[in-house]
Design a protein around this motif. Sequence first.
Motif, PDB file in Angstrom:
ATOM      1  N   VAL A  66      47.389  50.236  73.903  1.00 25.11           N
ATOM      2  CA  VAL A  66      47.102  49.244  72.866  1.00 25.11           C
ATOM      3  C   VAL A  66      45.944  48.346  73.304  1.00 25.11           C
ATOM      4  N   ARG A  70      42.999  48.370  70.746  1.00 22.87           N
ATOM      5  CA  ARG A  70      42.912  47.177  69.906  1.00 22.87           C
ATOM      6  C   ARG A  70      42.219  46.007  70.588  1.00 22.87           C
ATOM      7  N   PRO A  74      44.658  40.732  70.577  1.00 26.34           N
ATOM      8  CA  PRO A  74      45.879  40.958  69.787  1.00 26.34           C
ATOM      9  C   PRO A  74      47.126  41.117  70.652  1.00 26.34           C
ATOM     10  N   ASP A 196      33.007  50.420  68.918  1.00 26.07           N
ATOM     11  CA  ASP A 196      33.960  50.924  67.939  1.00 26.07           C
ATOM     12  C   ASP A 196      34.186  52.417  68.119  1.00 26.07           C
ATOM     13  N   ARG A 199      36.561  52.984  71.004  1.00 22.89           N
ATOM     14  CA  ARG A 199      37.958  52.689  70.671  1.00 22.89           C
ATOM     15  C   ARG A 199      38.554  53.795  69.808  1.00 22.89           C
ATOM     16  N   ALA A 203      41.725  56.085  70.780  1.00 20.46           N
ATOM     17  CA  ALA A 203      42.880  56.276  69.904  1.00 20.46           C
ATOM     18  C   ALA A 203      43.184  57.763  69.727  1.00 20.46           C
TER      19      ALA A 203
END
Length: 451
Positions: A66, A70, A74, A196, A199, A203
Amino acid sequence: MTTAMGAALRRIQFGNALAAFGNGFTAPFLFVYASQVRGLGNGTAGAVLAVFAVVALLVLPFTGRVLDVRGPLPVAYTGSAMGMVGALGFGISESAPSVLVSSALMGAGVAVLQPALATMIVSCSTRVTRSRAFATQFFLNNLGLGVGGLLGGLMVDEHRPATFTLLFVIEAAMFVVLGVVLATVRLPQSGGANADGEREAAAARGAAGAWSVLLRDRSMVLLCVLGFVLFFACYGQFESGLSAYAVEVTRISTSTLGVALAANTAVIVLTQYVVLRLVEKRRRSRVVALVGGIWAVAWVAAGASGLVHGAQAVATGLLITTYALFGVGETMLSPTVAPLVADLAPRRLVGQYNSAFALMKQLALAVGPAVGGLMAAVGAYGAYIVMLVGCSLGVSLLALWLGRRLTPVQDRPHRSVVVAGSGDAPAPGSGADVDVPAEALTGERAAVAAV
């Protein structure tokens, strides 16, 4: 390191210090609160501490993914929220189920906050400033815990449950403040326009892929084993085997044991930055190896304190020396081990590496008290001391072994950055061209003082 990075780092450290202060308010009193104040018995009180530790072991394996997908903010917000709800739950709990649920929430919150804050510190530091940043975090943690524990002890009265409720409300407020402070932090965007995409790729790879990469990194695996032995041989014994040995064998009073613990905190608070100046430019592997030697001497002093019969003052002095030597070793580790975790990690897996190391730490903190308590229960104090001396010497051997696997920039980043700044190219694969941007090198020395 840019001015914006320094400002973000100072806010992170401030919020972390407040959270440590709140934790210090309640952590020493959880057992007494559940057992005596709420009248739930020693069994439930022990379960509260066990749940706190077990939940951390359950959530940490998933936290790294995570963090990398993220981002740390967060995760930090989530940890702060769970910690706040858990603290408030403790304050109003009057039954075993509600106390256990509160313990689970607070344990999970504190567990995920550790790697989240570590990842944020990595984002706001470079190889040169990272040691000082983590040393500052450790210093503020201990200062917050010490001040919080002292004030909490002065405020509570086991015959007045409302005094304990007030402590938990204060801790909940500190979690809220941490969240508010972190909301003002603007983390630097590493990787620019590619962030981005990285990430999304992370994922797609998933948790299994991240763990596969980590487990193939032999240096990181060895560092995790080293971390387990470190925390097992020190922190994992403070509240179990060593305390029992001090009371049962050295025969000091519980109040004197409190003085020994205070000596440990005092050494950390008073010497952290002195020690930092001595070790931050040394080889990290050799600093950790020296810690193993210091802790071996500390355990020998503890063993000797139980052999000095008829000279209680000498025995007490030896035991206090044990705790003080542990403090010296801790100040040497804080600017060494956590930055090394960050420097071993690929950029896209910093959160995963921090979470994995936090998992090994938590596992040691769960196994250490169990082993120490069991050996104390059967009276195997001689074997106990021998085991911990052996573990400390094992730390030295593991650290030297690890040093043979590290690149120069990983083992001695300050010297490597100086070489890079003088015009030499960084070592291939060292990561220096990634973590230390060219425009940051000229102002690096001035930026260190601002951390």
